[in-house]
Design a protein around this motif. Sequence first.
Motif, PDB file in Angstrom:
ATOM      1  N   GLN A 253      39.187 -62.035 -85.135  1.00  0.00           N
ATOM      2  CA  GLN A 253      39.264 -60.616 -84.821  1.00  0.00           C
ATOM      3  C   GLN A 253      39.630 -60.355 -83.364  1.00  0.00           C
ATOM      4  OE1 GLN A 253      39.537 -58.879 -87.198  1.00  0.00           O
ATOM      5  NE2 GLN A 253      37.786 -58.532 -88.512  1.00  0.00           N
ATOM      6  N   SER A 254      39.587 -61.389 -82.554  1.00  0.00           N
ATOM      7  CA  SER A 254      39.942 -61.233 -81.142  1.00  0.00           C
ATOM      8  C   SER A 254      41.294 -61.855 -80.806  1.00  0.00           C
ATOM      9  CB  SER A 254      38.859 -61.834 -80.241  1.00  0.00           C
ATOM     10  OG  SER A 254      37.665 -61.081 -80.325  1.00  0.00           O
ATOM     11  N   GLU A 255      41.963 -62.433 -81.787  1.00  0.00           N
ATOM     12  CA  GLU A 255      43.268 -63.056 -81.518  1.00  0.00           C
ATOM     13  C   GLU A 255      44.258 -62.044 -80.961  1.00  0.00           C
ATOM     14  OE1 GLU A 255      44.599 -64.859 -85.098  1.00  0.00           O
ATOM     15  OE2 GLU A 255      43.237 -66.592 -84.954  1.00  0.00           O
ATOM     16  N   GLY A 256      44.300 -60.860 -81.565  1.00  0.00           N
ATOM     17  CA  GLY A 256      45.258 -59.845 -81.131  1.00  0.00           C
ATOM     18  C   GLY A 256      44.956 -59.299 -79.753  1.00  0.00           C
ATOM     19  N   THR A 257      43.689 -59.008 -79.477  1.00  0.00           N
ATOM     20  CA  THR A 257      43.331 -58.458 -78.170  1.00  0.00           C
ATOM     21  C   THR A 257      43.524 -59.489 -77.063  1.00  0.00           C
ATOM     22  OG1 THR A 257      41.024 -58.968 -78.731  1.00  0.00           O
ATOM     23  CG2 THR A 257      41.752 -56.704 -79.018  1.00  0.00           C
ATOM     24  N   ASN A 258      43.148 -60.721 -77.324  1.00  0.00           N
ATOM     25  CA  ASN A 258      43.354 -61.764 -76.312  1.00  0.00           C
ATOM     26  C   ASN A 258      44.843 -61.980 -76.051  1.00  0.00           C
ATOM     27  OD1 ASN A 258      40.596 -62.088 -76.108  1.00  0.00           O
ATOM     28  ND2 ASN A 258      40.511 -63.912 -77.393  1.00  0.00           N
ATOM     29  N   TRP A 259      45.648 -61.883 -77.106  1.00  0.00           N
ATOM     30  CA  TRP A 259      47.108 -62.020 -76.948  1.00  0.00           C
ATOM     31  C   TRP A 259      47.661 -60.870 -76.118  1.00  0.00           C
ATOM     32  CZ3 TRP A 259      51.261 -58.968 -78.410  1.00  0.00           C
ATOM     33  CH2 TRP A 259      52.523 -59.550 -78.254  1.00  0.00           C
ATOM     34  N   LEU A 260      47.183 -59.645 -76.357  1.00  0.00           N
ATOM     35  CA  LEU A 260      47.647 -58.500 -75.569  1.00  0.00           C
ATOM     36  C   LEU A 260      47.367 -58.705 -74.085  1.00  0.00           C
ATOM     37  CD1 LEU A 260      46.561 -55.416 -77.731  1.00  0.00           C
ATOM     38  CD2 LEU A 260      48.902 -56.082 -77.176  1.00  0.00           C
ATOM     39  N   ILE A 261      46.183 -59.213 -73.783  1.00  0.00           N
ATOM     40  CA  ILE A 261      45.829 -59.464 -72.379  1.00  0.00           C
ATOM     41  C   ILE A 261      46.754 -60.520 -71.781  1.00  0.00           C
ATOM     42  CG2 ILE A 261      44.016 -60.371 -70.872  1.00  0.00           C
ATOM     43  CD1 ILE A 261      41.993 -59.045 -72.855  1.00  0.00           C
ATOM     44  N   SER A 262      47.076 -61.545 -72.567  1.00  0.00           N
ATOM     45  CA  SER A 262      47.986 -62.592 -72.074  1.00  0.00           C
ATOM     46  C   SER A 262      49.377 -62.044 -71.805  1.00  0.00           C
ATOM     47  CB  SER A 262      48.064 -63.749 -73.079  1.00  0.00           C
ATOM     48  OG  SER A 262      48.862 -63.401 -74.207  1.00  0.00           O
ATOM     49  N   GLN A 263      49.730 -60.939 -72.479  1.00  0.00           N
ATOM     50  CA  GLN A 263      51.042 -60.331 -72.304  1.00  0.00           C
ATOM     51  C   GLN A 263      51.052 -59.231 -71.237  1.00  0.00           C
ATOM     52  OE1 GLN A 263      53.884 -61.530 -74.081  1.00  0.00           O
ATOM     53  NE2 GLN A 263      52.292 -63.079 -74.359  1.00  0.00           N
ATOM     54  N   GLY A 264      49.909 -59.023 -70.592  1.00  0.00           N
ATOM     55  CA  GLY A 264      49.868 -58.076 -69.480  1.00  0.00           C
ATOM     56  C   GLY A 264      49.051 -56.824 -69.698  1.00  0.00           C
ATOM     57  N   ALA A 265      48.425 -56.676 -70.858  1.00  0.00           N
ATOM     58  CA  ALA A 265      47.557 -55.520 -71.075  1.00  0.00           C
ATOM     59  C   ALA A 265      46.363 -55.589 -70.132  1.00  0.00           C
ATOM     60  CB  ALA A 265      47.071 -55.475 -72.530  1.00  0.00           C
ATOM     61  N   GLY A 266      45.837 -54.430 -69.752  1.00  0.00           N
ATOM     62  CA  GLY A 266      44.664 -54.398 -68.901  1.00  0.00           C
ATOM     63  C   GLY A 266      43.473 -55.011 -69.609  1.00  0.00           C
ATOM     64  N   CYS A 267      42.698 -55.788 -68.880  1.00  0.00           N
ATOM     65  CA  CYS A 267      41.545 -56.466 -69.461  1.00  0.00           C
ATOM     66  C   CYS A 267      40.287 -55.625 -69.210  1.00  0.00           C
ATOM     67  CB  CYS A 267      41.378 -57.851 -68.830  1.00  0.00           C
ATOM     68  SG  CYS A 267      39.965 -58.781 -69.451  1.00  0.00           S
ATOM     69  N   LEU A 268      39.716 -55.096 -70.289  1.00  0.00           N
ATOM     70  CA  LEU A 268      38.493 -54.315 -70.167  1.00  0.00           C
ATOM     71  C   LEU A 268      37.294 -55.257 -70.244  1.00  0.00           C
ATOM     72  CD1 LEU A 268      38.867 -50.928 -72.070  1.00  0.00           C
ATOM     73  CD2 LEU A 268      39.181 -51.448 -69.669  1.00  0.00           C
ATOM     74  N   TYR A 269      37.052 -55.934 -69.142  1.00  0.00           N
ATOM     75  CA  TYR A 269      35.949 -56.887 -69.069  1.00  0.00           C
ATOM     76  C   TYR A 269      34.608 -56.180 -68.867  1.00  0.00           C
ATOM     77  CZ  TYR A 269      36.714 -55.866 -64.158  1.00  0.00           C
ATOM     78  OH  TYR A 269      36.885 -55.200 -62.963  1.00  0.00           O
ATOM     79  N   ALA A 270      34.657 -54.887 -68.496  1.00  0.00           N
ATOM     80  CA  ALA A 270      33.454 -54.084 -68.298  1.00  0.00           C
ATOM     81  C   ALA A 270      33.844 -52.622 -68.448  1.00  0.00           C
ATOM     82  CB  ALA A 270      32.844 -54.338 -66.919  1.00  0.00           C
TER      83      ALA A 270
END
Length: 291
Positions: A253-270
């Motif tokens: 369920q996190s494959e897509g979100t982690n991929w988006l971050i790898s492609q430059g999406a902002g990382c909502l770590y908090a």
Amino acid sequence: MHTWLYGHYRAFSKLLCWDPSLQAPYHASPLEIAAKLGINENSATAFWRHLHKTTPENMYANLVETGIQVLPLFHPLYPPLLKTIYDPPYLLYAKGNIKRLQTKKIAICGTRTPTAYGRAALATIAKPISEHSLTIVSGMARGIDGLAHEQAIRTGGATIAVLGSGFDNIYPPEHSTLFHALAEHQLLLSEYPPFVKPQRWHFPVRNRIISGLSQAVIIIEAKRKSGSLITADLALEQGRDVFAVPGPVTSAQSEGTNWLISQGAGCLYASEALFEAMPQLLSKTGESQSF
């Protein structure tokens, strides 16, 4: 008449943009309708005949009686940001608190089958969005979408649901209670007339409105191939900021979100990461401000 209009709701929408009262198209000739809609005269004649099976007054009265407002592209309440996308809907059907359209908006989308981590992440991310008087936009789908609306309501925030069907056809059916809560205190939007039933292709098309309304789009849990990533792609095409919540590398369920971050999406770590990246969201002016 409704059955016939189902296959022609885009043309019908153009007529409403021409004249929301429907008086002008009702009194127009088939030739004039053909010119307005860009169709041949035979098709326009068929449209004219079906249009005259009722009256504009009856059609409009039915919308008013059910609490539906029609917003053509030129309407003063039509969201300015949505006008800027490649293919804005000719009109929006609105039900509920129309003032929600005048606020700054953040879209939250994600998987229909969230994990416990995804649910916790949603609560963490959504709470400060509501606390800062931002409106949460989503699609009332199962999973993250429905939970985002519920979270906004629970925390006293504002939310808008963009549907893939007309208001007479609640989908998914188990969200009937949520639908009525949104209609009473929040806002429902659709580009489809009330009688239109949900179709599979409506939902990816609907996603362009979710992103188009919003200053930014947040994805919480999504598989590598999912509708949420379609929304992210549309947001990027529209010039919107895209953020994703990182997840465990062991979770599908996190494959897509982690991929988006790898492609430059902002990382909502908090939760505060959104406002660090977009401090303009904290200003008090409405959605028409540049972003």
